[in-house]
Structures are given as structure tokens and as C-alpha cells.
Scaffold this motif. Structure first.
Motif: not given
Length: 338
Positions: A76-77, A85-88, A138-139, A181-184
Motif C-alpha cells: 500500500k502506498n 492505492h496498491i502497488q504491485a 489504474f493510478e 503498476v499502482t491501482f486505485k
């Protein structure tokens, strides 16, 4: 980090095609990726960047260096009252990321359950299913510029997402490697259950109160019922895109084929299910030796074992020609031919 030679790519592509890579390496970090790219031994040879191998058709051996992206990590960022927001890492398995988000009650990804592939490949073609696409959650992403070897950040507007499209399939193709990739995602879900058989499946499952997990479970059930498991039958999921055609063309076809289904895109454009077109053209369940069209889902071309990429490519071209002859619609493929 070990460079291997003359490695079979059969375990690394979901079609199970036995092509050979001249050189092969698995990388676990951006630093390792840069190190490989800076190596004088590989400066002048062709390179293929590999994720889960679920969106490619190997039609021949690869005379170059295959770089398997295994960059991992989920964290989590950012978080506020409504979003997280989760970055993977690009090497994370897509479905495992979805399950992580479902488990933690992060909403937005549940309709994308059980899609094969890795996180890094997801934004390249703006993967989507059951009314949700990557662009909806997508973020940003980070990608390595292959010329400068610097990491660059791409926001939503930078990616030019379209239906199974992004800037990385066109003007930036071969120029960047996605590393994370970071997801919102949402803390309070907004469920999308009106697409496909989700609502029907939820009812069959006896779901009274909607939840993120229930929607995910329904999507998984539907996908398992319609799509073959690559571990059992080689395939890449949907081989063709659902074509978008002018409404005027659709109206003409509707007069001739009254049962032709469609989904409106806007006032002038409709999307027609490619699977329906292929089935009506007589291809559903077709088999030629060790390859064919799946019996439950005409969108899926399959390798029963021992088939070649060239054979599957030739079959796809026959399907395209047949659909065009019958409906005047040109099908585009989702997979990349290598």
C-alpha cells in the motif's frame, strides 16, 4: 542471476508451445534488469520480455535473449477515507493480486478475477472482463526506458487506454518495460453485476447480500465453466477481440441475422461478441489434429498437445477470413505473434 542457453519456452507460455530461446534469464529486480541490458554480451541481439506467457503465440524459435520478468512485491502506498492505492511488481501473478485485494476488502478488481498473466502485462492491453477494464482502476505505472535505462512514471492520461489497447502496444512498443503498476481501489464497493451471467450466477449461488468476494466467486465460476484451464489444454484465453462496428453496419446485419447480439459503445458504435460471430461461421468445436477451436467458447483457440504456433496462426487466419466472408467484419487478434 544466471544466463541459460537453448532453453525450451514450453513451460513459459500458456499455449504449451515448444519453442527454444537461444538465451534465457529470469530477473527479480529493476537492478538486475538494468544489469542484463547493460551487458556487452547482449547489446546487439534481439530481446523478448516475458511475463506470464498468456498473451503470445510462439510461431518459431527465438534467436535472442528472453528476459522473464519476476519482479515481485505488493504494498500500500496511499490511503484516504475513500480510496487505497496498491502497488504491485510486474512479475506478480494477476489473479493472486486480485485475490489479495478481495481478501483485504479493496474493491474494484473483483470482476477481473482469474484472468491469466502477470501484473506488468495487464496495462499493456488494458485487460478487461465483465464491465471492468484496467483503466477503471489504474493510478500509474513505472517503466524502464530501454534507451536511457531510467525509470519513468506514466499516469492514466499518458497510457492512452482503449479497448485492449494502450500506448505500449503502439508508439512505445519495444521502448519500455513495465516494472510496477499502482491501482486505485475503493473502500466502499460499487458492484458491477449487470454484465454477462454474473447476476444469474450469484442467484444460483444463493447470494442474498452482495460482497466483493461473492462477485469474485461468481466471475471465477463463470470463467471456469466457459474457458479451458491452460494447465490442461494449451490456450491464451480470448484469441480475438470483440469487434466494434458502426451502428449502421450493425443495423444492416440485424436485418439479415436477427439474433446477432450487441453492446452499445456510443450512439454511433456497437460492440459485437466475436465468439458469436465465430460460432455462427461454424468454427465452434472445430478440431484439426492437435489444434482447434474450443467446444465451449469459440473465442478460444487451443493446443491439445503437440500443435505448433504456425498451425494455430493459420487456423486463426482461416477463422478471420470465414467471419469476414459471412458478416463483413474483420476480427483482430488479442495475442502477440512471436
Amino acid at each position: 542471476m544466471t544466463i541459460l542457453q537453448n532453453i525450451s519456452l514450453k513451460p513459459y507460455n500458456t499455449f504449451g508451445l515448444d519453442a527454444t530461446a537461444q538465451f534465457f534469464v529470469e530477473i527479480q529486480s529493476v537492478e538486475e534488469l538494468v544489469e542484463v541490458l547493460q551487458s556487452p554480451d547482449f547489446q546487439s541481439i534481439e530481446k523478448l520480455f516475458l511475463g506470464g506467457g498468456s498473451n503470445m503465440l510462439l510461431t518459431q524459435d527465438f534467436d535472442g535473449l528472453v528476459i522473464k520478468i519476476n519482479i515481485k512485491g505488493i504494498h500500500k502506498n496511499f490511503e484516504d477515507n475513500t480510496h487505497i492505492h496498491i502497488q504491485a511488481g510486474a512479475g506478480e501473478v494477476w489473479h493472486e493480486l486480485v485475490m489479495y485485494c478481495v481478501e483485504h476488502q479493496y474493491a474494484g478488481m473483483e470482476n477481473l478475477s482469474l484472468i491469466p498473466g502477470t501484473v506488468g502485462a495487464a496495462p499493456m492491453q488494458n485487460i478487461g472482463a465483465y464491465g471492468v477494464e484496467i483503466k477503471d482502476i489504474f493510478e500509474e505505472l513505472q517503466a524502464l526506458n530501454l534507451e536511457t535505462l531510467a525509470i519513468e512514471t506514466f499516469k492514466l492520461a499518458d497510457c492512452h487506454f482503449g479497448y485492449r489497447e494502450s500506448v505500449f502496444k503502439h508508439e512505445f512498443k519495444g521502448k519500455y518495460v513495465i516494472t510496477s503498476v499502482t491501482f486505485k481501489l475503493m473502500k466502499e464497493p460499487v458492484f458491477k453485476v449487470g454484465y454477462g451471467d454474473i447476476q444469474k450466477t450469484l442467484e444460483e449461488m444463493g447470494v442474498v447480500e452482495l460482497s466483493i468476494k461473492a462477485v469474485s466467486d461468481a466471475v471465477i465460476s463463470i470463467r471456469k465453466s466457459k474457458l479451458p484451464d491452460p494447465a490442461e489444454i494449451g490456450n491464451s484465453g480470448s484469441f480475438f477481440k470483440n469487434p466494434e462496428i458502426p451502428k449502421t453496419q450493425y443495423d444492416t446485419l440485424k436485418a439479415q441475422f436477427e439474433n446477432i447480439p450487441s453492446y452499445p459503445i456510443n450512439e454511433s458504435t456497437v460492440k459485437v461478441p466475436a465468439g458469436w460471430l465465430i460460432e455462427q461461421a461454424g468454427w465452434k468445436g472445430f478440431r484439426d489434429g492437435q489444434i482447434g477451436v474450443h467446444a465451449r467458447q469459440a473465442l478460444v483457440l487451443v493446443n491439445y498437445g503437440g500443435g505448433t504456433g504456425e498451425q494455430i496462426k493459420a487456423l486463426s487466419q482461416k477463422v478471420q477470413a470465414s467471419v469476414f466472408e459471412k458478416f463483413g467484419i474483420k476480427l483482430s487478434v488479442e495475442v502477440n505473434f512471436i
